[in-house]
Write an enzyme that holds these catalytic residues in place. Sequence first.
Site, mmCIF file in Angstrom:
data_model
loop_
_atom_site.group_PDB
_atom_site.id
_atom_site.type_symbol
_atom_site.label_atom_id
_atom_site.label_comp_id
_atom_site.label_asym_id
_atom_site.label_seq_id
_atom_site.Cartn_x
_atom_site.Cartn_y
_atom_site.Cartn_z
ATOM 1 N N ASP A 1 3.474 -6.151 10.925
ATOM 2 C CA ASP A 1 4.486 -5.852 11.943
ATOM 3 C C ASP A 1 4.270 -6.680 13.200
ATOM 4 O OD1 ASP A 1 5.857 -4.027 10.433
ATOM 5 O OD2 ASP A 1 4.829 -2.268 11.260
ATOM 6 N N ARG B 1 0.844 -1.178 0.000
ATOM 7 C CA ARG B 1 0.000 0.000 0.000
ATOM 8 C C ARG B 1 0.887 1.238 0.000
ATOM 9 N NH1 ARG B 1 -4.355 1.463 4.643
ATOM 10 N NH2 ARG B 1 -2.545 1.150 5.959
ATOM 11 N N ASP C 1 -0.626 -2.612 12.986
ATOM 12 C CA ASP C 1 -0.169 -3.167 11.711
ATOM 13 C C ASP C 1 -0.012 -4.682 11.861
ATOM 14 O OD1 ASP C 1 1.649 -2.065 9.039
ATOM 15 O OD2 ASP C 1 1.821 -4.154 9.682
ATOM 16 N N THR D 1 -0.872 7.602 -1.094
ATOM 17 C CA THR D 1 -2.140 7.546 -1.851
ATOM 18 C C THR D 1 -3.069 6.475 -1.289
ATOM 19 O OG1 THR D 1 -1.283 5.884 -3.361
ATOM 20 C CG2 THR D 1 -0.910 8.182 -3.962
HETATM 21 N N1 URA Z 1 -3.298 -2.865 7.636
HETATM 22 C C1 URA Z 1 -2.956 -3.193 8.911
HETATM 23 O O1 URA Z 1 -2.064 -4.001 9.136
HETATM 24 N N2 URA Z 1 -3.631 -2.611 9.917
HETATM 25 C C2 URA Z 1 -4.624 -1.735 9.714
HETATM 26 O O2 URA Z 1 -5.219 -1.264 10.686
HETATM 27 C C3 URA Z 1 -4.957 -1.408 8.381
HETATM 28 C C4 URA Z 1 -4.274 -1.984 7.361
#
Ligand code: URA
Length: 210
Positions: free
Chosen positions: A204, A105, A201, A109
């Site tokens: 992560d 991502r 995330d 954008t």
């Molecule tokens: N991707 C993620 O890992 N966490 C989010 O909250 C949104 C997208």
Amino acid sequence: MSDHLTVVDHPLVQHKLTLMRDKDTPTAVFRQLLREISQLLAYEITRELPMTRKPIETPMEPMDAPTLAGKKLALVSILRAGNGLLDGVLELIPSARVGFVGLYRDEETLQPVQYYFKVPDGLEDRLVIAVDPMLATGNSSAAAVDLLKQAGATDIRFLCLLAAPEGVARMHEAHPDVPIVTAALDRGLNAQGYIMPGLGDAGDRMFGTK
Ligand code: URA
């Protein structure tokens, strides 16, 4: 599967999800919980798989026993976080074929950029389950499903851990034929595109990269 969105409100799923959301849950525990939850979600998403019967012999007598019909299904992980869901689902469906879609991502954008695509042959004859833990804006999920359709898939389901209403709406608009199964529908996205309250995330947290 007919409903566009199924929220799996099973107590075990909800309990494990709460543990995963907790910011103090360590990486190894997070990964283990994701593996366990993914199996419970996979159980739900495969509930209506077509069945047939085959003749077998039990130690007692012959019988026509139920068995899955059709070609082996395909699991497609949307990299990289999809791999955390993939592992658990594969334990439950070990004969599934596996594909990968690499999308990242763009943080400015929020649009998906493709960097890898490798999927099993004969997608047109398989149920395809795309897995990605976080359905946030829905942009990368919708793009991944576009690619799967271009590769021939016609029967696609989407498995995620958390969904935002924005992502569900985006998927519904782009792919109304693709049912979504998730453990929770959260409040919405923040300005950075993260799901709130969410779990941070997912990549992560499962790989310990932050
Ligand atoms: N991707 C993620 O890992 N966490 C989010 O909250 C949104 C997208």
